[in-house]
Design a protein around this motif. Structure first.
Motif, short mmCIF file in Angstrom:
data_model
loop_
_atom_site.label_atom_id
_atom_site.label_comp_id
_atom_site.label_asym_id
_atom_site.label_seq_id
_atom_site.Cartn_x
_atom_site.Cartn_y
_atom_site.Cartn_z
N THR A 123 -9.37 -85.76 75.34
CA THR A 123 -10.09 -86.68 74.36
C THR A 123 -11.45 -86.37 74.25
OG1 THR A 123 -10.50 -88.36 76.12
CG2 THR A 123 -8.46 -88.66 74.93
N ALA A 124 -12.07 -85.23 74.58
CA ALA A 124 -13.36 -84.88 74.46
C ALA A 124 -13.40 -84.43 73.02
CB ALA A 124 -13.82 -83.78 75.59
N GLU A 125 -14.20 -84.76 72.23
CA GLU A 125 -14.52 -84.38 70.76
C GLU A 125 -15.81 -83.39 70.65
OE1 GLU A 125 -14.66 -87.91 68.29
OE2 GLU A 125 -12.91 -88.71 69.15
N ASP A 126 -15.52 -82.49 69.95
CA ASP A 126 -16.59 -81.42 69.55
C ASP A 126 -17.54 -82.27 68.47
OD1 ASP A 126 -15.34 -81.29 66.91
OD2 ASP A 126 -14.52 -79.15 67.49
N MET A 127 -18.45 -81.51 68.03
CA MET A 127 -19.57 -82.08 67.10
C MET A 127 -18.90 -82.48 65.73
SD MET A 127 -21.53 -78.74 66.21
CE MET A 127 -22.81 -79.40 64.84
N ASN A 128 -17.79 -81.79 65.38
CA ASN A 128 -16.90 -82.29 64.25
C ASN A 128 -15.88 -83.46 64.29
OD1 ASN A 128 -18.22 -80.44 62.62
ND2 ASN A 128 -16.97 -78.59 63.67
N GLY A 129 -15.80 -83.84 65.62
CA GLY A 129 -15.10 -84.91 65.96
C GLY A 129 -13.44 -84.66 66.43
N HIS A 130 -13.38 -83.37 66.53
CA HIS A 130 -12.25 -82.69 66.89
C HIS A 130 -11.79 -82.77 68.22
CE1 HIS A 130 -12.82 -80.39 63.00
NE2 HIS A 130 -12.01 -81.27 62.68
N ARG A 131 -10.74 -83.27 68.75
CA ARG A 131 -10.29 -83.12 70.27
C ARG A 131 -9.60 -81.76 70.25
NH1 ARG A 131 -6.52 -88.56 70.38
NH2 ARG A 131 -5.91 -87.28 68.45
N PRO A 132 -9.20 -81.59 71.34
CA PRO A 132 -8.53 -80.09 71.76
C PRO A 132 -7.23 -80.04 70.87
CG PRO A 132 -9.00 -80.89 73.80
CD PRO A 132 -9.50 -82.20 72.89
N LEU A 133 -6.34 -81.24 70.60
CA LEU A 133 -5.20 -81.16 69.74
C LEU A 133 -5.64 -80.84 68.11
CD1 LEU A 133 -2.04 -81.52 69.24
CD2 LEU A 133 -2.85 -84.04 68.70
#
Length: 181
Positions: A123-133
């Motif tokens: 569930t960790a999100e990158d700076m663009n709000g993307h999770r691993p999926l």
């Protein structure tokens, strides 16, 4: 100059990890360098920002079945050592990419699965709000015949793990705001 007189730095640690120099990584950790040290961006991977040792391993650890070289074995050993010595499996760089997101972006499905098996956050999100999926789905959009089967299998694996953990596959909407990791 004797080894005991040398003050190991985060730069020494990260260069040792980057180069697969296990004895150097161990010496730095033994000397008190933190396993979660982050590297300044311009030196190695300027595109990806400040990175930790596990980010480098996500980029360089090839599948043991595909690469039986000595450096590959050392990089896997470094990965295990960093985790055993307190390195965070979910350490974020300045782009909020975790090692898992980095492995997925680099189409390193073997390392991504290893991190997920070790408990990396789905569930960790990158700076663009993307999770691993979402990162995996974006990589899949590259439409490359070589990576397509690997990424389709990885997307299915991530989805299965998320379902098993009760994590929704579609992210709930959140208010638009400035994103800080």
């Amino acid at each position: 100059l004797k080894a005991r007189d040398y003050k190991f730095t985060e730069e020494d640690y990260l260069l040792a990890a980057y180069n697969g120099f296990m004895a150097g990584v161990e010496a730095c950790l033994d000397a008190g360098v933190k396993a979660d040290a982050l590297d300044p961006p311009a030196r190695m991977f300027g595109d990806f920002g400040y990175n930790g040792a596990l980010h480098y391993m996500a980029y360089f650890c090839s599948s043991p079945e595909e690469d039986e070289s000595d450096i590959s074995r050392r990089r896997w050993a470094i990965t295990r050592m960093v985790l055993e010595r307190g390195g965070s499996i979910d350490l974020m760089n300045d782009k909020c990419m975790t090692p898992l997101a980095m492995a997925i972006w680099q189409v390193n499905d073997t390392f991504a699965r290893f991190l997920m098996d070790e408990g990396a956050s789905l569930t960790a999100e990158d700076m663009n709000g993307h999770r691993p999926l979402e990162v995996a789905r974006r990589v899949l959009e590259r439409d490359n015949d070589y990576i397509r089967p690997r990424m389709e299998a990885l997307v299915a694996d991530i989805e299965g793990r998320m379902k098993e953990a009760g994590i929704p596959l579609v992210k709930p909407a959140r208010p638009t705001s400035v994103w800080v990791c």
